[in-house]
Design an enzyme around this catalytic site. Structure first.
Site, short mmCIF file in Angstrom:
data_model
loop_
_atom_site.label_atom_id
_atom_site.label_comp_id
_atom_site.label_asym_id
_atom_site.label_seq_id
_atom_site.Cartn_x
_atom_site.Cartn_y
_atom_site.Cartn_z
N CYS A 105 -6.22 2.02 -8.22
CA CYS A 105 -5.84 3.28 -7.55
C CYS A 105 -6.82 4.40 -7.90
O CYS A 105 -7.05 4.69 -9.08
CB CYS A 105 -4.42 3.66 -7.95
N HIS A 135 -11.12 -5.37 -5.10
CA HIS A 135 -11.55 -4.46 -4.04
C HIS A 135 -13.02 -4.15 -4.33
O HIS A 135 -13.34 -3.57 -5.37
CB HIS A 135 -10.68 -3.20 -4.06
N MET A 149 0.85 -1.19 0.00
CA MET A 149 0.00 0.00 0.00
C MET A 149 0.88 1.24 0.00
O MET A 149 1.72 1.41 0.88
CB MET A 149 -0.91 -0.04 1.23
N GLY A 200 -6.07 -5.15 3.46
CA GLY A 200 -5.36 -3.90 3.18
C GLY A 200 -5.08 -3.20 4.49
O GLY A 200 -4.16 -3.56 5.23
N ARG A 201 -5.93 -2.22 4.81
CA ARG A 201 -5.68 -1.41 6.01
C ARG A 201 -5.66 -2.24 7.29
O ARG A 201 -4.93 -1.94 8.23
CB ARG A 201 -6.73 -0.30 6.11
N GLN A 226 4.12 -4.81 -7.92
CA GLN A 226 2.96 -4.23 -8.60
C GLN A 226 3.35 -3.10 -9.55
O GLN A 226 4.14 -2.23 -9.19
CB GLN A 226 1.96 -3.70 -7.57
N GLY A 240 -11.55 -5.68 0.76
CA GLY A 240 -12.30 -4.48 1.12
C GLY A 240 -13.04 -4.63 2.42
O GLY A 240 -13.89 -5.51 2.57
N ASP A 241 -12.65 -3.79 3.40
CA ASP A 241 -13.37 -3.73 4.68
C ASP A 241 -13.41 -5.02 5.47
O ASP A 241 -14.42 -5.32 6.12
CB ASP A 241 -14.81 -3.23 4.46
N LYS A 279 -5.21 -6.49 -9.94
CA LYS A 279 -5.97 -5.95 -8.80
C LYS A 279 -6.95 -4.94 -9.35
O LYS A 279 -6.55 -3.96 -10.01
CB LYS A 279 -4.97 -5.28 -7.85
#
Ligand SMILES: Cc1cc2nc3c(=O)[nH]c(=O)nc-3n(C[C@H](O)[C@H](O)[C@H](O)COP(=O)(O)O)c2cc1C
Length: 321
Positions: free
Chosen positions: A91, A162, A1, A217-218, A61, A194-195, A133
């Site tokens: 992105c 995502h 990321m 991800g996060r 990537q 995602g989430d 992705k």
């Protein structure tokens, strides 16, 4: 990321376990063949066997639109030892999209196809696969299935999706069921992203999408032990205990002990705050600590305060009588 996960963060996170692979920040390809040092800066692991110290493979990537230039650069990266080339069609950044990269290509599936095919062709004979992705679209989801098919037809051997459009940014909810539609039509593995912040989210994302695998991800930063808890749950059906603040603060301390000593200490403090800011998003205790630490600017003070316990909410021990 981009801007948040570099080689050191990858090393620390993958040492904790649970990750099958990781992906670098994107390398932006425009109209030049980039020198090896650009790839090595984004992916220092290339100087070894393109694995983190804990042994997790690191994929490289690329982000761009010109098939021939993407191909040339993919070949440079493959020759340097990248085990997989992943292509970024997700992105949402305005500057990136204005210059024809990331999610911008999702408006034209044909361009997704050509970009992936450019890399696929260039990598023929190297044994290095290309993966993609994607988001679910740019403005809306009408081209979601077509874009996924275009990536697959271009030669992508795995798709990570995502579950939001570019327009949806990072706003919840993630539309995991849409990733399920892509999975149903695809003949390559599809990974839902995602989430996914908790074990329950992992389970719901799997159920809604039918995908075996998820990408974090996060949450990889927010809860560095989540991947390990997911893996443990997959293998045993048991729930490992939630991550404690002491573990988080020990990880942040390890981060500082291994960070490039040439970095100015104010930069280190802002990197720590950036990480803590992500940690607090789904953890009240980390939120309390963030509030306690956010105004500290000197690294030494920050590290001392990091070790201290937060005053527990409801306690008035610090209030003068
Ligand atoms: C600060 C930031 C940087 C990101 N950089 C990249 C990137 O370089 N390449 C990529 O494929 N995705 C990137 N993403 C998107 C994430 O990989 C992921 O798809 C997205 O955050 C949704 O997953 P999550 O809810 O688990 O975070 C980035 C996301 C954030 C918040």
């Amino acid at each position: 990321m981009e801007g948040v996960i570099d080689a050191l963060t990858r090393a620390l996170l993958t040492e904790l376990g649970g990750f099958d692979w990781s992906v670098t920040e994107f390398v932006r390809v425009t109209d030049a063949r980039l020198p090896p040092r650009v790839f090595q800066r984004i992916c220092p692991e290339l100087e070894g066997d393109s694995r983190t110290p804990g042994g997790t493979p690191v994929y490289l990537q690329l982000l761009g639109a010109q098939p021939d230039k993407l191909g040339e650069n993919a070949l440079v990266a493959a020759n340097l030892g990248a085990p997989v080339i992943d292509m970024n069609f997700g992105c949402p950044a305005k500057t990136v999209n204005r210059h024809d990269g990331g999610a911008a290509l999702l408006r034209t599936p044909e361009r997704v196809y050509r970009a992936v095919q450019g890399v696929h062709e260039a990598l023929k004979g190297t044994g290095v696969p290309v993966t993609a992705k994607l988001r679910l679209g740019f403005e809306d989801k009408t081209l979601a299935l077509e874009c996924a098919r275009a990536a697959e037809d271009g030669g992508a051997q795995r798709l990570v999706v995502h579950a939001r459009t570019r327009r949806e940014g990072y706003r919840p909810p993630a539309h995991w069921e849409w990733v399920g539609r892509i999975r149903e039509q695809a003949s390559v593995p599809v990974v839902v992203n995602g989430d996914i912040w908790t074990l329950e989210d992992y389970w719901r994302a799997r159920e809604a999408s039918g995908c075996q695998d998820v990408m974090l991800g996060r949450a990889a930063l927010a809860d560095p032990w989540l991947a390990k808890r997911i893996r443990h749950w997959q293998l045993t059906g048991e729930r490992l205990p939630d991550t404690r603040w002491q573990d988080r603060s020990a990880l942040l301390t390890a981060y500082v002990s291994r960070i490039d000593p040439a970095l100015p200490s104010r930069v280190v403090v802002s990197l720590l705050k950036q990480w803590l800011n992500i940690m607090r998003q789904h953890d009240g205790e980390a939120g309390e600590h963030f509030q306690r630490l956010r105004r500290i600017t000197a690294l030494e003070d920050f590290m001392t305060a990091l070790q201290e316990e937060a005053p527990s909410s409801g306690s008035d021990a610090s209030t003068p009588l």
